[in-house]
Design a protein around this motif. Structure first.
Motif, PDB file in Angstrom:
ATOM      1  N   ALA A 114       0.810  -1.225   0.000  1.00 46.70           N
ATOM      2  CA  ALA A 114       0.000   0.000   0.000  1.00 46.70           C
ATOM      3  C   ALA A 114       0.836   1.264   0.000  1.00 46.70           C
ATOM      4  CB  ALA A 114      -0.948  -0.003   1.203  1.00 46.70           C
ATOM      5  N   SER A 115       1.947   1.284   0.705  1.00 47.12           N
ATOM      6  CA  SER A 115       2.737   2.519   0.759  1.00 47.12           C
ATOM      7  C   SER A 115       3.241   2.898  -0.623  1.00 47.12           C
ATOM      8  CB  SER A 115       3.895   2.409   1.751  1.00 47.12           C
ATOM      9  OG  SER A 115       4.807   1.410   1.355  1.00 47.12           O
ATOM     10  N   PHE A 116       3.619   1.932  -1.446  1.00 47.41           N
ATOM     11  CA  PHE A 116       4.083   2.237  -2.798  1.00 47.41           C
ATOM     12  C   PHE A 116       2.937   2.757  -3.671  1.00 47.41           C
ATOM     13  CE2 PHE A 116       4.669   1.065  -7.253  1.00 47.41           C
ATOM     14  CZ  PHE A 116       5.795   1.832  -7.539  1.00 47.41           C
ATOM     15  N   ASP A 117       1.840   2.025  -3.728  1.00 43.16           N
ATOM     16  CA  ASP A 117       0.735   2.438  -4.595  1.00 43.16           C
ATOM     17  C   ASP A 117       0.152   3.779  -4.139  1.00 43.16           C
ATOM     18  OD1 ASP A 117      -0.237   0.126  -6.668  1.00 43.16           O
ATOM     19  OD2 ASP A 117       0.816  -0.700  -4.954  1.00 43.16           O
ATOM     20  N   TYR A 118       0.068   3.989  -2.837  1.00 40.43           N
ATOM     21  CA  TYR A 118      -0.436   5.275  -2.339  1.00 40.43           C
ATOM     22  C   TYR A 118       0.507   6.405  -2.757  1.00 40.43           C
ATOM     23  CZ  TYR A 118      -2.204   8.962   0.604  1.00 40.43           C
ATOM     24  OH  TYR A 118      -2.725  10.163   1.034  1.00 40.43           O
ATOM     25  N   ARG A 119       1.806   6.176  -2.626  1.00 38.10           N
ATOM     26  CA  ARG A 119       2.778   7.193  -3.050  1.00 38.10           C
ATOM     27  C   ARG A 119       2.635   7.486  -4.536  1.00 38.10           C
ATOM     28  NH1 ARG A 119       7.843   7.192  -5.360  1.00 38.10           N
ATOM     29  NH2 ARG A 119       8.182   4.959  -5.076  1.00 38.10           N
ATOM     30  N   MET A 120       2.427   6.448  -5.328  1.00 38.96           N
ATOM     31  CA  MET A 120       2.287   6.655  -6.773  1.00 38.96           C
ATOM     32  C   MET A 120       1.016   7.440  -7.103  1.00 38.96           C
ATOM     33  SD  MET A 120       5.027   5.641  -8.111  1.00 38.96           S
ATOM     34  CE  MET A 120       4.433   6.049  -9.734  1.00 38.96           C
ATOM     35  N   VAL A 121      -0.094   7.125  -6.440  1.00 36.32           N
ATOM     36  CA  VAL A 121      -1.332   7.878  -6.674  1.00 36.32           C
ATOM     37  C   VAL A 121      -1.126   9.342  -6.290  1.00 36.32           C
ATOM     38  CG1 VAL A 121      -3.726   8.173  -5.887  1.00 36.32           C
ATOM     39  CG2 VAL A 121      -2.887   5.904  -6.554  1.00 36.32           C
TER      40      VAL A 121
END
Length: 166
Positions: A114-121
């Motif tokens: 989640a931390s990666f995908d949230y950062r990307m969004v």
């Protein structure tokens, strides 16, 4: 090197039990959606080039390529197989965001890493002057690491696992 940081069997069992309870609460919650992205890379210049969101029954809510502002690096294409031709006619992030944000606003979001995908969004939103979504996404990767309870001595916690392995 001391083994004091290695968790006891009881601690590992408690972590596994906690992850099982979390998983049960997620799969029985009708408000949960699952999000995944593919990107052009991992750095601060990376862009989302595919986003998928499904609900708990497996129904696809969004499954779309995203046209990036820059070419997809060959290294990224080797990992996920998405080419520049695949995204050439895809909508831009700003065009997809209303549909994505509507889902994020009314659902609990579960993501593997989640931390990666949230950062990307958030990175994509900043690039087109949009607000970031709430940061209350749940991480299935961290929960799975607790479930598997394989100790990683170098990092002093339970080892993360690739999604394919989980």
């Amino acid at each position: 090197r001391s083994d004091a940081r290695v968790p006891s069997a009881t601690t590992a069992e408690a972590a596994t039990a906690s992850a099982r309870r979390w998983a049960q609460s997620v799969i029985t919650n009708p408000r949960v959606i699952y999000l995944d992205t593919e990107t052009t890379g991992l750095d601060d210049m990376a862009e989302i080039i595919e986003i998928a969101i499904v609900d708990g029954s497996g129904r696809t809510l969004i499954d779309s390529f995203v046209r990036p502002n820059r070419a997809i690096p060959p290294d990224a294409t080797r990992i996920h197989g998405i080419t520049n031709a695949d995204v050439a006619a895809a909508p831009m992030w700003g065009d997809l965001w209303p549909q994505v944000s509507e889902l994020l606003a009314v659902h609990s979001v579960v993501v593997y890493n989640a931390s990666f995908d949230y950062r990307m969004v958030c990175q994509m939103n900043r690039a087109v002057a949009l607000a970031s979504p709430p940061d209350d996404w749940q991480c299935a990767m961290l929960q799975y690491s607790n479930f598997a309870a394989v100790w990683h001595a170098r990092f002093g916690n339970f080892r993360w696992h690739r999604l394919d392995d989980a």
